[in-house]
Enzyme design. Sequence first.
Site, mmCIF file in Angstrom:
data_model
loop_
_atom_site.group_PDB
_atom_site.id
_atom_site.type_symbol
_atom_site.label_atom_id
_atom_site.label_comp_id
_atom_site.label_asym_id
_atom_site.label_seq_id
_atom_site.Cartn_x
_atom_site.Cartn_y
_atom_site.Cartn_z
ATOM 1 N N SER A 182 0.800 -1.225 0.000
ATOM 2 C CA SER A 182 0.000 0.000 0.000
ATOM 3 C C SER A 182 0.832 1.275 0.000
ATOM 4 C CB SER A 182 -0.959 0.000 1.185
ATOM 5 O OG SER A 182 -0.292 -0.330 2.371
ATOM 6 N N HIS A 210 -5.423 -3.590 -2.240
ATOM 7 C CA HIS A 210 -5.143 -2.610 -3.292
ATOM 8 C C HIS A 210 -5.120 -3.248 -4.687
ATOM 9 C CE1 HIS A 210 -4.333 1.095 -1.051
ATOM 10 N NE2 HIS A 210 -3.859 0.319 -0.099
ATOM 11 N N LYS A 241 -11.830 0.413 -0.837
ATOM 12 C CA LYS A 241 -10.915 1.080 -1.763
ATOM 13 C C LYS A 241 -11.570 1.184 -3.139
ATOM 14 C CE LYS A 241 -7.054 0.481 1.182
ATOM 15 N NZ LYS A 241 -6.493 -0.556 2.019
HETATM 16 C C1 LIG Z 1 -6.393 -0.662 3.487
HETATM 17 C C2 LIG Z 1 -5.902 -2.004 3.791
HETATM 18 C C3 LIG Z 1 -6.549 -2.802 4.720
HETATM 19 C C4 LIG Z 1 -7.694 -2.291 5.554
HETATM 20 O O1 LIG Z 1 -8.843 -2.197 4.805
HETATM 21 P P1 LIG Z 1 -10.135 -1.481 5.430
HETATM 22 O O2 LIG Z 1 -11.262 -2.128 4.738
HETATM 23 O O3 LIG Z 1 -10.012 -0.037 5.139
HETATM 24 O O4 LIG Z 1 -10.122 -1.765 6.897
HETATM 25 C C5 LIG Z 1 -6.089 -4.080 4.919
HETATM 26 N N1 LIG Z 1 -5.025 -4.549 4.235
HETATM 27 C C6 LIG Z 1 -4.367 -3.806 3.344
HETATM 28 C C7 LIG Z 1 -3.198 -4.378 2.615
HETATM 29 C C8 LIG Z 1 -4.775 -2.501 3.100
HETATM 30 O O5 LIG Z 1 -4.115 -1.752 2.228
#
Ligand SMILES: *Cc1c(COP(=O)(O)O)cnc(C)c1O
Length: 394
Positions: A182, A210, A241
């Site tokens: 990320s 992502h 996302k």
């Molecule tokens: C953003 C992210 C999460 C968390 O996701 P949410 O649904 O916002 O809690 C988990 N793992 C990775 C790799 C992320 O980038």
Amino acid sequence: MPAKLQWIEDELNNLKESGLYNRIRTLNSPQGAWLEVDGQRVLNFCSNNYLGLANHPRIVDAARQAAADYGVGPAAVRTIAGTMDLHLRLEKRLAAFKGVAASITFQSGFNANLGCIPALVGKGDVIFSDELNHASIIDGSRLSRAEIVRYAHCDVQDLQRSLDEKRAEFNRALVITDGVFSMDGDVAPLDEIYTVCNDYNVMLMVDDAHGEGVLGTGGRGIVDHYQLHGKVDVEIGTLSKAFGVVGGIVSGDPLIVEWLHQRGRPFLFSSAMTVPDVAACLAAVDILEESTELVDRLWENTNYFKGEMRRLGFDTGMSTTPITPVMLGEASLAQEFSRELFKQGVFAMSIGFPTVPRGKARIRVMISAAHQQDDLDQGLAAFSRVGRQLGVIN
Ligand SMILES: *Cc1c(COP(=O)(O)O)cnc(C)c1O
């Protein structure tokens, strides 16, 4: 303030002095290519709204309609109050979209990791974890009480070396990697990691937060990107996302999903996603399945922006995805860069320790299908001006 809380003020002051204090901007508008932030109209380079779905009219309508039909809250955890057919429908649709046998939703991606990892391994077991894995993987791993062995970032040989050295000392073993990292935007060599996991007969879990809506055919994610269908034991995902809503998902063998119904603690002890969230996600799956247009535009925008940034002389690190780190080094420089961009109407946050290692502070630009060519050009012009002003580029 009571004297016993003085330590917090001291710590906060330390953060401010070292440029690591998070100042959170207030938005007065929906998410999109442009935002109203603290009363100013700015170009949005911050959000994970890869496909522009966060404020898509069809998704907003679906949420509104579902609230009219079902109300808003699920009113208790699903094992106690029953599960709404909406949640089951979403799980089926997501599994089909990703080409896996079964899925279970959680309240967030973070919760999906907290729920899934301790259900798969515990005391006496071992987790092999990429050193740059997301915080929710780290926390889920700690909660599991399994031994955690970190391997060098995306280094399959180091993973293999670690397996040779440590695997035999433990009962079950689980390899975990982010799909797309990320903060750096690079992609895990999941095909090679799979081969190693297969050789050593250990479980493999990938966090595709992502990658969903970004990688693979029409955004079907990292497993589709590498054509590893049926080979990765557990896929974690987020609906916050590219899907533009909120929620988490775990996909894999129906046995794993059944096990999480019994042993996934955030599933058992926390209420489900709300009705509007679920309906909005269903509409997002519809949109993704109907056309690859948004995913295609995301990649066109990404390739254009990153090419131009490199031409200007910026270091965009290891990224091969829409996540575009602009490497600056010191946290104070990254913060100053972000402030100067904001003055020029560009909202792009600086990221420092502990989100990234010390000395590796950066601005992270998030490209979206919502950006028009003209938006990207305005952003590039601002980066060019601020970069010269602060001596980052010539
Ligand atoms: C953003 C992210 C999460 C968390 O996701 P949410 O649904 O916002 O809690 C988990 N793992 C990775 C790799 C992320 O980038």
